[in-house]
Enzyme design. Structure first.
Site, PDB file in Angstrom:
ATOM      1  N   LYS A 164       0.860  -1.198   0.000  1.00 26.03           N
ATOM      2  CA  LYS A 164       0.000   0.000   0.000  1.00 26.03           C
ATOM      3  C   LYS A 164       0.887   1.235   0.000  1.00 26.03           C
ATOM      4  CE  LYS A 164      -1.698   1.557   4.033  1.00 26.03           C
ATOM      5  NZ  LYS A 164      -1.411   2.973   4.376  1.00 26.03           N
ATOM      6  N   ASN A 165       1.902   1.244   0.881  1.00 24.92           N
ATOM      7  CA  ASN A 165       2.672   2.470   1.095  1.00 24.92           C
ATOM      8  C   ASN A 165       3.676   2.750  -0.006  1.00 24.92           C
ATOM      9  OD1 ASN A 165       1.123   2.878   3.311  1.00 24.92           O
ATOM     10  ND2 ASN A 165       2.681   2.268   4.791  1.00 24.92           N
TER      11      ASN A 165
ATOM     12  N   ARG B  14      -0.390  14.436  12.429  1.00 25.56           N
ATOM     13  CA  ARG B  14       0.068  14.266  11.042  1.00 25.56           C
ATOM     14  C   ARG B  14       0.332  15.619  10.366  1.00 25.56           C
ATOM     15  NH1 ARG B  14      -1.426   8.978   9.704  1.00 25.56           N
ATOM     16  NH2 ARG B  14       0.269   8.986   8.195  1.00 25.56           N
TER      17      ARG B  14
ATOM     18  N   ARG C  42      -5.579  10.900   4.159  1.00 23.26           N
ATOM     19  CA  ARG C  42      -4.690  11.996   4.522  1.00 23.26           C
ATOM     20  C   ARG C  42      -3.375  11.939   3.764  1.00 23.26           C
ATOM     21  NH1 ARG C  42      -0.526  11.720   6.505  1.00 23.26           N
ATOM     22  NH2 ARG C  42      -0.562  13.909   7.127  1.00 23.26           N
TER      23      ARG C  42
ATOM     24  N   ARG D 245      -8.607  -0.473   4.460  1.00 22.47           N
ATOM     25  CA  ARG D 245      -7.749   0.554   3.877  1.00 22.47           C
ATOM     26  C   ARG D 245      -6.373  -0.015   3.530  1.00 22.47           C
ATOM     27  NH1 ARG D 245      -6.464   4.736   7.669  1.00 22.47           N
ATOM     28  NH2 ARG D 245      -5.009   5.155   6.014  1.00 22.47           N
TER      29      ARG D 245
ATOM     30  N   CYS E 131      -5.364  12.364  11.998  1.00 20.87           N
ATOM     31  CA  CYS E 131      -6.099  11.121  11.789  1.00 20.87           C
ATOM     32  C   CYS E 131      -6.069  10.385  13.127  1.00 20.87           C
ATOM     33  CB  CYS E 131      -5.469  10.296  10.687  1.00 20.87           C
ATOM     34  SG  CYS E 131      -3.885   9.616  11.177  1.00 20.87           S
TER      35      CYS E 131
ATOM     36  N   ASP F 174       4.196   0.640  12.168  1.00 25.18           N
ATOM     37  CA  ASP F 174       2.969   0.003  11.658  1.00 25.18           C
ATOM     38  C   ASP F 174       2.815  -1.432  12.146  1.00 25.18           C
ATOM     39  OD1 ASP F 174       3.206   1.589   8.380  1.00 25.18           O
ATOM     40  OD2 ASP F 174       2.588   2.336  10.343  1.00 25.18           O
TER      41      ASP F 174
HETATM   42  C1  EPZ Z   1       4.092   6.820   6.193  1.00 23.75           C
HETATM   43  O1  EPZ Z   1       3.305   7.868   6.757  1.00 23.75           O
HETATM   44  C2  EPZ Z   1       3.157   5.627   6.097  1.00 23.75           C
HETATM   45  N1  EPZ Z   1       2.024   5.954   5.230  1.00 23.75           N
HETATM   46  C3  EPZ Z   1       2.659   5.266   7.496  1.00 23.75           C
HETATM   47  O2  EPZ Z   1       1.867   4.091   7.361  1.00 23.75           O
HETATM   48  C4  EPZ Z   1       3.874   4.934   8.376  1.00 23.75           C
HETATM   49  O3  EPZ Z   1       3.428   4.666   9.681  1.00 23.75           O
HETATM   50  C5  EPZ Z   1       4.833   6.135   8.401  1.00 23.75           C
HETATM   51  O4  EPZ Z   1       5.205   6.484   7.038  1.00 23.75           O
HETATM   52  C6  EPZ Z   1       6.096   5.856   9.191  1.00 23.75           C
HETATM   53  O5  EPZ Z   1       6.742   4.756   8.646  1.00 23.75           O
HETATM   54  C7  EPZ Z   1       2.199   5.912   3.891  1.00 23.75           C
HETATM   55  O6  EPZ Z   1       3.278   5.658   3.391  1.00 23.75           O
HETATM   56  C8  EPZ Z   1       0.981   6.192   3.059  1.00 23.75           C
HETATM   57  P1  EPZ Z   1       6.088  10.212   8.351  1.00 23.75           P
HETATM   58  P2  EPZ Z   1       3.888   9.380   6.788  1.00 23.75           P
HETATM   59  O7  EPZ Z   1       6.007  11.451   7.561  1.00 23.75           O
HETATM   60  O8  EPZ Z   1       4.648   9.650   5.569  1.00 23.75           O
HETATM   61  C9  EPZ Z   1       5.991  13.568  11.679  1.00 23.75           C
HETATM   62  C10 EPZ Z   1       0.001   2.742   7.707  1.00 23.75           C
HETATM   63  O9  EPZ Z   1      -0.536   2.261   8.723  1.00 23.75           O
HETATM   64  N2  EPZ Z   1       5.902  14.526  10.568  1.00 23.75           N
HETATM   65  O10 EPZ Z   1       7.320   9.373   8.271  1.00 23.75           O
HETATM   66  O11 EPZ Z   1       2.765  10.290   7.138  1.00 23.75           O
HETATM   67  C11 EPZ Z   1       4.675  12.811  11.869  1.00 23.75           C
HETATM   68  O12 EPZ Z   1       3.786  13.587  12.664  1.00 23.75           O
HETATM   69  C12 EPZ Z   1       0.471   4.176   7.725  1.00 23.75           C
HETATM   70  O13 EPZ Z   1       0.193   2.119   6.628  1.00 23.75           O
HETATM   71  C13 EPZ Z   1       6.017  15.877  10.847  1.00 23.75           C
HETATM   72  O14 EPZ Z   1       6.188  16.297  11.993  1.00 23.75           O
HETATM   73  O15 EPZ Z   1       4.862   9.267   8.027  1.00 23.75           O
HETATM   74  C14 EPZ Z   1       5.099  11.552  12.560  1.00 23.75           C
HETATM   75  O16 EPZ Z   1       5.231  11.813  13.940  1.00 23.75           O
HETATM   76  C15 EPZ Z   1       0.230   4.857   9.060  1.00 23.75           C
HETATM   77  N3  EPZ Z   1       5.916  16.768   9.824  1.00 23.75           N
HETATM   78  C16 EPZ Z   1       6.482  11.283  11.961  1.00 23.75           C
HETATM   79  O17 EPZ Z   1       6.912  12.522  11.362  1.00 23.75           O
HETATM   80  C17 EPZ Z   1       5.712  16.348   8.536  1.00 23.75           C
HETATM   81  O18 EPZ Z   1       5.644  17.218   7.627  1.00 23.75           O
HETATM   82  C18 EPZ Z   1       6.505  10.172  10.917  1.00 23.75           C
HETATM   83  O19 EPZ Z   1       5.737  10.604   9.857  1.00 23.75           O
HETATM   84  C19 EPZ Z   1       5.583  14.970   8.278  1.00 23.75           C
HETATM   85  C20 EPZ Z   1       5.686  14.060   9.308  1.00 23.75           C
END
Ligand code: EPZ
Length: 425
Positions: free
Chosen positions: A22-23, A121, A92, A398, A116, A306
């Site tokens: 998915k990711n 996020r 999102r 999802r 979410c 995850d």
């Molecule tokens: C991706 O989300 C995945 N989703 C998530 O999978 C996964 O948990 C996550 O990476 C971490 O591995 C997809 O790929 C679609 P991040 P993403 O940006 O990109 C903070 C699932 O269950 N952050 O690495 O949103 C954020 O708040 C989903 O399949 C900021 O502060 O994750 C979090 O604490 C859930 N500012 C941390 O970074 C930003 O601009 C990690 O977020 C962006 C993120």
């Protein structure tokens, strides 16, 4: 509202083929915007999040079809550059369209994706990344309006956190920027390298994907490509953990053990026997699992956030106390309250969960709060004595293609039903 009806107790046993990621699929679908040619993605999973991304592509003017197992996107007709609020709220991670829309059209209009179930996020790192490439970011009446009237220019993009999405957006914006871009402190998840493989097949010049520094030499145009999406390591971790929690034996085929090192390490420390093949992983569980002192989630190559909910469910049935430290998302224990309805003994405080293993779980009525929390509740129901109902299965859909069918194929007594009538559908 759909739910899972589960009669627990069966030890899962069998082989199952790993689902496509998915990711990885979501940023790849956004990448299709970068060319006027057709792009074909094989092994993209049939998920509601993927459907949401296809809805966005159609809204923007692309043509999308599934043919012979491939998702085919023809983005020649892209004429819009805004993602409507309703579609942003549906998924999102639609923020991933920011980079490619800017690169293709010079403009991108998104509503703030909003939080979410697992945290706020924020997208500040995404906006900072495209600003470094020369985009002007404004907030106009609650909409985020990004413009690049003079196009995007290569730049150095230091990420304060190795955000997966921000790394992907930076890549998707930089491939058509003029000059060289270096992304520092980039996310190293396997999905990043797979996205780079697609973009390079389209004609991009990306080096270092999968490492902390990614270098991109911008090109003028990209062509269509054919790409096979890598296997979903979190789907694999979930099915392996289902084998472990039911004291069974599950082999996930088509997934490299190299993508799940920390998860397999925890399963082994809990007493499971793990057989690592070249492209398959087999877990065989002991009669009683034992606790694991600490499980700490961190960005790749650390323990994936995850996989935290399913593994926490597993450890709730182990002998002894395990401590789970969630360092990536601030609200990723929301499912724990529902897990305790099965008889699990878990206390949470901020990013910590103290799991005191119990000898058995009992059937319960629970409600999935989010995607991976729903998977955790489903796994708990598989080993609980008696009947359970997991409501709000839409969250699970999802990220898992028909999880109930995958589990039934391994011997589980699980049926999808409508909550009102609790009749199988
Ligand atoms: C991706 O989300 C995945 N989703 C998530 O999978 C996964 O948990 C996550 O990476 C971490 O591995 C997809 O790929 C679609 P991040 P993403 O940006 O990109 C903070 C699932 O269950 N952050 O690495 O949103 C954020 O708040 C989903 O399949 C900021 O502060 O994750 C979090 O604490 C859930 N500012 C941390 O970074 C930003 O601009 C990690 O977020 C962006 C993120």
């Amino acid at each position: 509202m759909t739910c899972f009806q589960i009669n627990g107790g069966a030890a899962l046993d069998g082989d199952v083929k790993c689902q496509g990621s998915k990711n990885a699929s979501l940023p790849m679908l956004a990448a299709c915007i970068l060319t006027k040619d057709e792009t074909a993605l094989y092994n993209a999973p049939a998920l509601t999040d993927v459907e949401a991304a296809l809805d966005i592509l159609r809204y923007l003017g692309a043509k999308v079809k599934r043919e012979d197992g491939a998702l085919i996107v023809d983005a020649a007709g892209i004429g819009k550059n805004d993602v409507p609020d309703a579609l942003m709220r549906e998924m999102r991670s639609s923020v991933i369209f920011l980079g490619p829309l800017l690169a293709r059209t010079g403009r991108a209009v998104l509503s703030a994706p909003g939080g979410c179930e697992i945290g706020l996020r924020p997208i500040d790192l995404h906006l900072e990344a495209v600003s470094r490439l020369g985009a002007v970011v404004k907030n106009e009446g609650g909409k985020i309006v990004c413009t690049a009237p003079k196009g995007l220019a290569g730049a150095e993009i230091p990420l304060s956190f190795p955000s997966v999405g921000a790394t992907e957006n930076a890549m998707l914006a930089a491939v058509l920027a003029k000059g060289e871009t270096r992304i520092l402190n980039a996310a190293r998840e396997p999905e990043i390298a797979d996205l780079a493989a697609l973009l390079n097949a389209m004609g991009a010049h990306i080096r270092g994907a999968g490492e902390s520094t990614i270098c991109i030499d911008g090109v003028n145009t990209l062509a269509g490509a054919v790409h096979t999406v890598l296997p979903d390591r979190i789907w694999g971790a979930t099915l392996l953990t289902a084998g472990a929690i039911t004291k069974g034996r599950v082999c996930v085929k088509g997934l490299s053990p190299a993508h799940l090192v920390p998860v397999l390490d925890v399963l082994e420390r809990a007493g499971c026997e793990i057989r690592r093949g070249k492209n398959e992983i087999t877990v065989s569980a002991p009669r009683r699992l034992h606790s694991v002192r600490t499980v700490r989630t961190t960005p790749y190559p650390g323990f994936p956030t995850d996989a935290q909910p399913p593994v926490t469910a597993l450890l709730s049935t182990a002998r002894g106390v395990s401590v789970i430290m969630e360092t990536v998302f601030e609200s990723r224990f929301r499912y724990v309250g529902e897990l305790t309805r099965f008889g699990a003994s878990i206390r949470t405080d901020g990013g910590f969960a103290v799991v005191e293993g119990v000898p058995r779980l009992y059937g319960a009525e629970v409600s999935a709060p989010d995607l991976r929390g729903g998977a955790a509740l489903t796994l708990a129901a598989l080993c609980a004595e008696g009947e359970s109902t997991v409501r709000e299965a839409r969250h699970i859909d999802r990220g898992y293609e028909d999880l109930a069918a995958s589990l039934r194929a391994l011997g589980a007594d699980v049926r999808r039903c409508r909550a009102e009538s609790a009749t199988a559908i």
